[in-house]
Design a protein around this motif. Structure first.
Motif, PDB file in Angstrom:
ATOM      1  N   VAL A   1       8.663   5.273  10.712  1.00 38.45           N
ATOM      2  CA  VAL A   1       7.976   5.483   9.453  1.00 38.45           C
ATOM      3  C   VAL A   1       6.480   5.539   9.734  1.00 38.45           C
ATOM      4  O   VAL A   1       5.994   4.875  10.665  1.00 38.45           O
ATOM      5  CB  VAL A   1       8.324   4.385   8.425  1.00 38.45           C
ATOM      6  CG1 VAL A   1       7.875   3.014   8.898  1.00 38.45           C
ATOM      7  CG2 VAL A   1       7.742   4.696   7.060  1.00 38.45           C
ATOM      8  N   TYR A   2       5.772   6.345   8.967  1.00 34.26           N
ATOM      9  CA  TYR A   2       4.362   6.586   9.201  1.00 34.26           C
ATOM     10  C   TYR A   2       3.547   6.231   7.961  1.00 34.26           C
ATOM     11  O   TYR A   2       4.023   6.320   6.835  1.00 34.26           O
ATOM     12  CB  TYR A   2       4.120   8.057   9.542  1.00 34.26           C
ATOM     13  CG  TYR A   2       4.937   8.560  10.700  1.00 34.26           C
ATOM     14  CD1 TYR A   2       6.138   9.242  10.490  1.00 34.26           C
ATOM     15  CD2 TYR A   2       4.521   8.363  12.015  1.00 34.26           C
ATOM     16  CE1 TYR A   2       6.899   9.712  11.545  1.00 34.26           C
ATOM     17  CE2 TYR A   2       5.273   8.828  13.076  1.00 34.26           C
ATOM     18  CZ  TYR A   2       6.466   9.499  12.833  1.00 34.26           C
ATOM     19  OH  TYR A   2       7.211   9.946  13.890  1.00 34.26           O
ATOM     20  N   LEU A   3       2.301   5.883   8.212  1.00 31.23           N
ATOM     21  CA  LEU A   3       1.329   5.713   7.139  1.00 31.23           C
ATOM     22  C   LEU A   3       0.107   6.535   7.521  1.00 31.23           C
ATOM     23  O   LEU A   3      -0.632   6.168   8.432  1.00 31.23           O
ATOM     24  CB  LEU A   3       0.942   4.249   6.957  1.00 31.23           C
ATOM     25  CG  LEU A   3      -0.109   3.978   5.874  1.00 31.23           C
ATOM     26  CD1 LEU A   3       0.418   4.344   4.492  1.00 31.23           C
ATOM     27  CD2 LEU A   3      -0.563   2.515   5.907  1.00 31.23           C
ATOM     28  N   GLN A   4      -0.068   7.652   6.831  1.00 34.08           N
ATOM     29  CA  GLN A   4      -1.241   8.500   7.041  1.00 34.08           C
ATOM     30  C   GLN A   4      -2.315   8.063   6.077  1.00 34.08           C
ATOM     31  O   GLN A   4      -2.084   8.003   4.862  1.00 34.08           O
ATOM     32  CB  GLN A   4      -0.879   9.963   6.808  1.00 34.08           C
ATOM     33  CG  GLN A   4      -2.043  10.916   6.949  1.00 34.08           C
ATOM     34  CD  GLN A   4      -2.532  11.050   8.378  1.00 34.08           C
ATOM     35  OE1 GLN A   4      -1.745  11.301   9.288  1.00 34.08           O
ATOM     36  NE2 GLN A   4      -3.827  10.873   8.587  1.00 34.08           N
ATOM     37  N   MET A   5      -3.493   7.763   6.602  1.00 31.27           N
ATOM     38  CA  MET A   5      -4.610   7.301   5.789  1.00 31.27           C
ATOM     39  C   MET A   5      -5.784   8.247   5.973  1.00 31.27           C
ATOM     40  O   MET A   5      -6.156   8.553   7.115  1.00 31.27           O
ATOM     41  CB  MET A   5      -5.003   5.881   6.192  1.00 31.27           C
ATOM     42  CG  MET A   5      -3.845   4.882   6.125  1.00 31.27           C
ATOM     43  SD  MET A   5      -4.308   3.206   6.579  1.00 31.27           S
ATOM     44  CE  MET A   5      -4.576   3.395   8.340  1.00 31.27           C
ATOM     45  N   ILE A   6      -6.351   8.699   4.887  1.00 33.10           N
ATOM     46  CA  ILE A   6      -7.524   9.555   4.931  1.00 33.10           C
ATOM     47  C   ILE A   6      -8.652   8.920   4.122  1.00 33.10           C
ATOM     48  O   ILE A   6      -8.409   7.979   3.360  1.00 33.10           O
ATOM     49  CB  ILE A   6      -7.226  10.972   4.400  1.00 33.10           C
ATOM     50  CG1 ILE A   6      -6.885  10.934   2.911  1.00 33.10           C
ATOM     51  CG2 ILE A   6      -6.099  11.618   5.202  1.00 33.10           C
ATOM     52  CD1 ILE A   6      -6.796  12.329   2.285  1.00 33.10           C
TER      53      ILE A   6
ATOM     54  N   VAL B   1      -4.779   3.050  -3.446  1.00 27.21           N
ATOM     55  CA  VAL B   1      -4.719   3.955  -2.292  1.00 27.21           C
ATOM     56  C   VAL B   1      -4.145   5.316  -2.640  1.00 27.21           C
ATOM     57  O   VAL B   1      -4.085   6.207  -1.777  1.00 27.21           O
ATOM     58  CB  VAL B   1      -3.892   3.341  -1.145  1.00 27.21           C
ATOM     59  CG1 VAL B   1      -4.457   1.988  -0.751  1.00 27.21           C
ATOM     60  CG2 VAL B   1      -2.423   3.235  -1.518  1.00 27.21           C
ATOM     61  N   LYS B   2      -3.722   5.506  -3.873  1.00 27.45           N
ATOM     62  CA  LYS B   2      -3.087   6.764  -4.268  1.00 27.45           C
ATOM     63  C   LYS B   2      -4.031   7.936  -4.014  1.00 27.45           C
ATOM     64  O   LYS B   2      -5.215   7.889  -4.352  1.00 27.45           O
ATOM     65  CB  LYS B   2      -2.696   6.707  -5.736  1.00 27.45           C
ATOM     66  CG  LYS B   2      -1.748   7.804  -6.183  1.00 27.45           C
ATOM     67  CD  LYS B   2      -1.312   7.596  -7.615  1.00 27.45           C
ATOM     68  CE  LYS B   2      -0.485   6.349  -7.780  1.00 27.45           C
ATOM     69  NZ  LYS B   2      -0.006   6.160  -9.166  1.00 27.45           N
TER      70      LYS B   2
ATOM     71  N   GLY C   1      13.852   9.138   2.163  1.00 27.59           N
ATOM     72  CA  GLY C   1      12.539   9.763   2.215  1.00 27.59           C
ATOM     73  C   GLY C   1      12.181  10.578   0.991  1.00 27.59           C
ATOM     74  O   GLY C   1      11.083  11.126   0.918  1.00 27.59           O
ATOM     75  N   GLY C   2      13.078  10.642   0.019  1.00 34.20           N
ATOM     76  CA  GLY C   2      12.824  11.497  -1.131  1.00 34.20           C
ATOM     77  C   GLY C   2      11.905  10.916  -2.175  1.00 34.20           C
ATOM     78  O   GLY C   2      11.380  11.643  -3.031  1.00 34.20           O
ATOM     79  N   THR C   3      11.688   9.618  -2.095  1.00 37.71           N
ATOM     80  CA  THR C   3      10.843   8.956  -3.092  1.00 37.71           C
ATOM     81  C   THR C   3       9.795   8.118  -2.382  1.00 37.71           C
ATOM     82  O   THR C   3      10.108   7.390  -1.439  1.00 37.71           O
ATOM     83  CB  THR C   3      11.688   8.042  -3.982  1.00 37.71           C
ATOM     84  OG1 THR C   3      12.718   8.817  -4.619  1.00 37.71           O
ATOM     85  CG2 THR C   3      10.826   7.372  -5.054  1.00 37.71           C
ATOM     86  N   THR C   4       8.566   8.237  -2.853  1.00 38.37           N
ATOM     87  CA  THR C   4       7.477   7.406  -2.357  1.00 38.37           C
ATOM     88  C   THR C   4       6.742   6.800  -3.546  1.00 38.37           C
ATOM     89  O   THR C   4       6.839   7.294  -4.677  1.00 38.37           O
ATOM     90  CB  THR C   4       6.480   8.206  -1.499  1.00 38.37           C
ATOM     91  OG1 THR C   4       6.007   9.327  -2.257  1.00 38.37           O
ATOM     92  CG2 THR C   4       7.130   8.695  -0.221  1.00 38.37           C
ATOM     93  N   TYR C   5       6.036   5.728  -3.264  1.00 36.63           N
ATOM     94  CA  TYR C   5       5.282   5.052  -4.326  1.00 36.63           C
ATOM     95  C   TYR C   5       4.043   4.418  -3.731  1.00 36.63           C
ATOM     96  O   TYR C   5       4.098   3.838  -2.633  1.00 36.63           O
ATOM     97  CB  TYR C   5       6.156   3.996  -5.008  1.00 36.63           C
ATOM     98  CG  TYR C   5       5.424   3.269  -6.121  1.00 36.63           C
ATOM     99  CD1 TYR C   5       4.873   2.017  -5.912  1.00 36.63           C
ATOM    100  CD2 TYR C   5       5.271   3.872  -7.364  1.00 36.63           C
ATOM    101  CE1 TYR C   5       4.189   1.370  -6.919  1.00 36.63           C
ATOM    102  CE2 TYR C   5       4.575   3.230  -8.376  1.00 36.63           C
ATOM    103  CZ  TYR C   5       4.040   1.974  -8.151  1.00 36.63           C
ATOM    104  OH  TYR C   5       3.365   1.344  -9.147  1.00 36.63           O
TER     105      TYR C   5
ATOM    106  N   VAL D   1       0.803  -1.213   0.000  1.00 32.26           N
ATOM    107  CA  VAL D   1       0.000   0.000   0.000  1.00 32.26           C
ATOM    108  C   VAL D   1       0.842   1.271   0.000  1.00 32.26           C
ATOM    109  O   VAL D   1       0.297   2.374  -0.051  1.00 32.26           O
ATOM    110  CB  VAL D   1      -0.998   0.036   1.175  1.00 32.26           C
ATOM    111  CG1 VAL D   1      -2.022  -1.086   1.044  1.00 32.26           C
ATOM    112  CG2 VAL D   1      -0.282  -0.018   2.520  1.00 32.26           C
ATOM    113  N   GLY D   2       2.154   1.128   0.080  1.00 34.54           N
ATOM    114  CA  GLY D   2       2.985   2.326  -0.012  1.00 34.54           C
ATOM    115  C   GLY D   2       4.393   2.051   0.445  1.00 34.54           C
ATOM    116  O   GLY D   2       4.627   1.162   1.260  1.00 34.54           O
TER     117      GLY D   2
END
Length: 125
Positions: A79-84, A64-65, A55-59, A48-49
């Motif tokens: 490390v964090y996973l923010q979900m909205i 879930v994008k 930290g410069g690149t995320t995918y 999911v991510g």
């Protein structure tokens, strides 16, 4: 070697937000690319991510994008996973994972060397 401990899961309602944390042991956290996965009952583990070691690149996968954001604080070994805008289909056990990696992000679970124990996220309708 690194040990990972997730926290922040819980029961929320549709449309709510939630932030998961994953605390890592060891002094070489910044050497690891990090990923978040989830697994719902009867389903395969799903990426999911992920975030590169600096930290410069995320995918993110399309599923879930725009709703999930991965970030990291290397000074805090976290490390964090923010979900909205959570949906009932986001209900799963969420895992963080780590792999030593010079560049980029791993998106396949078998690429990761270390895993946390998981934290349950339940989204009610």
């Amino acid at each position: 070697q690194v040990q990972l401990v997730e926290s922040g899961g819980g029961l929320v309602q549709t449309g709510d937000s939630l932030r998961l944390s994953c605390a890592a042991s060891g002094r070489t956290f910044s050497s690891y690319a990090m990923g978040w996965f989830r697994q719902a009952p009867g389903k395969e583990r799903e990426f999911v991510g992920g975030i590169s070691r600096g930290g410069g690149t995320t995918y993110y996968p399309d599923s879930v994008k725009g709703r999930f954001t991965v970030s990291r604080d290397n000074a805090k070994n976290t490390v964090y996973l923010q979900m909205i805008s959570l949906k009932p289909e986001d209900t799963a056990v969420y895992y963080c994972a780590a792999v030593p990696r010079v560049r980029g992000i791993a998106t396949i679970s078998s690429d990761y060397d270390y895993w946390g124990q998981g934290t349950q996220v339940t989204v009610s309708s």
